[in-house]
Every structure is written in C-alpha cells, then in structure tokens.
Design a protein around this motif. Sequence first.
Motif, PDB file in Angstrom:
ATOM      1  N   MET A   1      -2.489  46.527 -96.531  1.00  0.00           N
ATOM      2  CA  MET A   1      -1.358  46.024 -97.324  1.00  0.00           C
ATOM      3  C   MET A   1      -0.173  46.824 -96.888  1.00  0.00           C
ATOM      4  N   SER A   2       0.832  46.299 -96.718  1.00  0.00           N
ATOM      5  CA  SER A   2       1.958  47.086 -96.252  1.00  0.00           C
ATOM      6  C   SER A   2       2.638  48.094 -97.522  1.00  0.00           C
ATOM      7  N   CYS A   3       2.714  49.424 -97.210  1.00  0.00           N
ATOM      8  CA  CYS A   3       2.867  50.421 -98.063  1.00  0.00           C
ATOM      9  C   CYS A   3       4.634  50.074 -98.427  1.00  0.00           C
ATOM     10  N   ILE A   4       5.385  49.980 -97.544  1.00  0.00           N
ATOM     11  CA  ILE A   4       6.718  49.634 -97.771  1.00  0.00           C
ATOM     12  C   ILE A   4       7.017  48.605 -98.532  1.00  0.00           C
ATOM     13  N   PHE A   5       6.269  47.328 -98.174  1.00  0.00           N
ATOM     14  CA  PHE A   5       6.603  46.138 -98.904  1.00  0.00           C
ATOM     15  C   PHE A   5       5.945  46.523-100.330  1.00  0.00           C
ATOM     16  N   LYS A   6       4.733  47.042-100.629  1.00  0.00           N
ATOM     17  CA  LYS A   6       4.462  47.401-102.190  1.00  0.00           C
ATOM     18  C   LYS A   6       5.680  48.226-102.840  1.00  0.00           C
ATOM     19  N   ARG A  77      10.320  42.105 -92.103  1.00  0.00           N
ATOM     20  CA  ARG A  77      10.584  40.954 -92.737  1.00  0.00           C
ATOM     21  C   ARG A  77      11.928  40.448 -92.325  1.00  0.00           C
ATOM     22  N   GLU A  78      12.053  39.209 -92.299  1.00  0.00           N
ATOM     23  CA  GLU A  78      13.397  38.490 -91.564  1.00  0.00           C
ATOM     24  C   GLU A  78      14.021  38.285 -92.780  1.00  0.00           C
ATOM     25  N   ASN A  79      15.481  38.584 -92.803  1.00  0.00           N
ATOM     26  CA  ASN A  79      16.551  38.682 -93.863  1.00  0.00           C
ATOM     27  C   ASN A  79      16.829  37.474 -94.450  1.00  0.00           C
ATOM     28  N   ASP A  80      16.807  36.421 -93.529  1.00  0.00           N
ATOM     29  CA  ASP A  80      17.385  35.053 -93.978  1.00  0.00           C
ATOM     30  C   ASP A  80      16.114  34.210 -94.789  1.00  0.00           C
ATOM     31  N   THR A  81      15.898  34.580 -95.905  1.00  0.00           N
ATOM     32  CA  THR A  81      14.681  33.839 -96.457  1.00  0.00           C
ATOM     33  C   THR A  81      15.113  33.124 -97.665  1.00  0.00           C
ATOM     34  N   SER A  82      16.370  33.162 -98.149  1.00  0.00           N
ATOM     35  CA  SER A  82      16.935  32.317 -99.136  1.00  0.00           C
ATOM     36  C   SER A  82      16.686  30.820 -99.128  1.00  0.00           C
ATOM     37  N   VAL A  83      16.128  30.252-100.221  1.00  0.00           N
ATOM     38  CA  VAL A  83      16.176  28.681-100.177  1.00  0.00           C
ATOM     39  C   VAL A  83      17.176  28.181-101.137  1.00  0.00           C
ATOM     40  N   ILE A  84      17.952  29.001-101.548  1.00  0.00           N
ATOM     41  CA  ILE A  84      19.112  28.808-102.552  1.00  0.00           C
ATOM     42  C   ILE A  84      20.158  27.881-101.700  1.00  0.00           C
ATOM     43  N   VAL A  98      14.138  26.411 -95.488  1.00  0.00           N
ATOM     44  CA  VAL A  98      12.592  25.894 -95.988  1.00  0.00           C
ATOM     45  C   VAL A  98      11.596  26.702 -95.015  1.00  0.00           C
ATOM     46  N   LYS A  99      11.689  26.428 -93.945  1.00  0.00           N
ATOM     47  CA  LYS A  99      10.730  26.984 -92.797  1.00  0.00           C
ATOM     48  C   LYS A  99      10.608  28.466 -92.835  1.00  0.00           C
ATOM     49  N   VAL A 100      11.923  29.017 -92.728  1.00  0.00           N
ATOM     50  CA  VAL A 100      11.939  30.541 -92.603  1.00  0.00           C
ATOM     51  C   VAL A 100      11.460  31.077 -94.038  1.00  0.00           C
ATOM     52  N   SER A 101      11.705  30.540 -95.193  1.00  0.00           N
ATOM     53  CA  SER A 101      11.656  30.967 -96.292  1.00  0.00           C
ATOM     54  C   SER A 101       9.928  31.087 -96.514  1.00  0.00           C
ATOM     55  N   ASN A 102       9.350  29.813 -96.495  1.00  0.00           N
ATOM     56  CA  ASN A 102       8.027  29.783 -96.600  1.00  0.00           C
ATOM     57  C   ASN A 102       7.011  30.573 -95.593  1.00  0.00           C
ATOM     58  N   THR A 103       7.535  30.445 -94.257  1.00  0.00           N
ATOM     59  CA  THR A 103       6.627  31.312 -93.154  1.00  0.00           C
ATOM     60  C   THR A 103       6.823  32.831 -93.702  1.00  0.00           C
ATOM     61  N   SER A 104       7.864  33.174 -93.984  1.00  0.00           N
ATOM     62  CA  SER A 104       8.171  34.793 -94.491  1.00  0.00           C
ATOM     63  C   SER A 104       7.402  35.083 -95.824  1.00  0.00           C
ATOM     64  N   SER A 105       7.372  34.130 -96.713  1.00  0.00           N
ATOM     65  CA  SER A 105       6.923  34.417 -98.042  1.00  0.00           C
ATOM     66  C   SER A 105       5.311  34.362 -97.931  1.00  0.00           C
ATOM     67  N   ILE A 106       4.602  33.475 -97.060  1.00  0.00           N
ATOM     68  CA  ILE A 106       3.219  33.710 -96.890  1.00  0.00           C
ATOM     69  C   ILE A 106       2.710  34.676 -96.020  1.00  0.00           C
ATOM     70  N   ASP A 107       3.467  35.306 -95.122  1.00  0.00           N
ATOM     71  CA  ASP A 107       3.019  36.543 -94.227  1.00  0.00           C
ATOM     72  C   ASP A 107       3.233  37.542 -95.541  1.00  0.00           C
ATOM     73  N   GLU A 108       4.119  37.707 -96.524  1.00  0.00           N
ATOM     74  CA  GLU A 108       4.209  38.782 -97.470  1.00  0.00           C
ATOM     75  C   GLU A 108       2.995  38.686 -98.485  1.00  0.00           C
ATOM     76  N   THR A 109       2.855  37.420 -98.740  1.00  0.00           N
ATOM     77  CA  THR A 109       1.488  37.143 -99.803  1.00  0.00           C
ATOM     78  C   THR A 109       0.284  37.610 -99.051  1.00  0.00           C
ATOM     79  N   ILE A 110       0.210  37.547 -97.823  1.00  0.00           N
ATOM     80  CA  ILE A 110      -1.022  37.948 -97.066  1.00  0.00           C
ATOM     81  C   ILE A 110      -1.165  39.315 -97.099  1.00  0.00           C
ATOM     82  N   GLY A 111       0.100  40.102 -97.078  1.00  0.00           N
ATOM     83  CA  GLY A 111       0.194  41.446 -96.941  1.00  0.00           C
ATOM     84  C   GLY A 111       0.096  42.153 -98.017  1.00  0.00           C
TER      85      GLY A 111
END
Length: 278
Positions: A1-6, A77-84, A98-111
């Motif tokens: 699990m990523s320390c920085i992310f946590k 983490r990629e910066n452009d993850t907003s789906v607003i 949607v593609k960027v946001s979902n892909t990035s978010s799943i990666d973070e979930t796994i992390g």
Amino acid sequence: MSCIFKIKEGFNSFTNTEKKLANYILKNKEEVVNLSAQELSDKADISPAAVVRFSKTLGYKGFTALKVDLAKDRDERENDTSVIISADDSIKDIIRKVKVSNTSSIDETIGLLNVDTINSIIEAMVNAKRIYLFGIGASGIVAMDLQQKLLRINKNSLYQMDPHTQISSSVHITNEDVAIGISYSGETKEVNTPLKIARENGAKTIAITRYNKNSLSKIADYTVYLPNDEKELRVGAITSRIDALTIVDILYLGVAKNDFERTKSDIKKTRDIINSIK
C-alpha cells in the motif's frame, strides 16, 4: 500500500501534530527515508513519540517500516481525474474523463488494499452460515451486485432494498454470520445501525468505506478502504461506485476459488436454468 497515498487520503482526519508531520514528509520524501525518528522529530518540530504514533496510525509497526514503504513509493497518480463535467464538454471529453478517472481510481483502490485483511474477510465469508449485506443508494447497487454473484455459487446471502427492512433483518444475525456494510461516507445511519447490531450479536463485521476515520470503520472488525475521490458536489457516485464494485469482485472471486470445482458446477447450473427460459 502506497505510503504517500495513505498520507494524502487520510490527511483530513489527522490531528494538528499529524498534519504537521505529514506535510513535512510529503515535501521532503527523499530526505525522510534517511532520517531517524529523532532526526525527523527535530526537523518537523514534534516529539519522537509522535513520529512513532503517526507511523502506527498509517498501519506500520514503526517508523522504520514506514521508511521502507516510503522508499519504494512512486506516487504516479495522473492529475486529470475529475469527472465533473462542464457545459462545453464534448462527448469525446466526457469519454476521456470517465476513462482517466475510473482507471486512476481503480489503481488507487488496489493501492489501498491490505492483503492480510482481504484474506481474513474472504475466510470469514467462506465459513459464514449467511452473509448479510447493507447499503442504500449507489452502495445498495454494489450490495445487490455482490448478492447476485454469491447466489450463483450457492452462497447464502441476504440483501433487502428497503432500509428499514435491512435494519429489521439485522436482529436475526448470529455469531455464525457475516455482515458487510457499504457506505462511501461511512456516516449512513441506515448502514451503520444494522452493522452495529450485527457486531453486538457476535457476527464478523466488514466495512467498505472511504479512507478516513468515520463511524462505519470504527464499528467493523475489518475495513476495506476506498479512495477519497468523490468531490463534495458531484453529478453522481461515479468513482466510489466503481471502486466498491472492484472490491466486491475481489471478495467474490476469493470466495469462489475456495472450492473451485463446486463453483464451476454451480455457475453452470445457474447458467443452464437461465438459458432454458430464453
């Protein structure tokens, strides 16, 4: 699990001292991996004990373990993850977001996953007499998805769409059962109440919620965390729903593989009966 992310995900729930230390670590990652707890405490102007406590807050045994994780952290983490969406977005823009946001978010979930916790949850689900699922709104859709999967492999599970019926069903939970509460905020009373009852009745309790100190995570025996991706003002529970569905897929597959031959047989039976009415 990523320390920085946590650190980033949990920042808002930290004490003032923890925020002070977190900020120093985030700004001086390369330096911190070479410091002792005493040296870091001097630079961050806090006590050495606070450094150790902060490490344990993040789930490490001590500061040394934190440094090991920090040293291999890449935080890409990629910066452009907003789906607003904005009024002038084209369909291509929406597809990209949607593609960027979902892909990035799943990666973070796994992390954020703790493998030992996932193993313990799957073991509890495998051994459970019945699995109770609690969730409303978008979280209810996730609960229904897990129930549908579990039913296909003949695993006894229960989900009620009506929140009051969910609460009523919780009084019948025993210590042979497992209860799973799904809530992004962790403050949904209709989810927290039955999960609390389940724990009082001796059941193993599991929370799927965002990475933060919230009421649901305090109730549960085991917590699986979702990234803090959703904005305060949002057009729908988009990334949190995708993240939670990723978690329940992992849990389902973990249960399914426990007796793989029986799982294949059960899935074939359910597929055949559905095909028979087409």
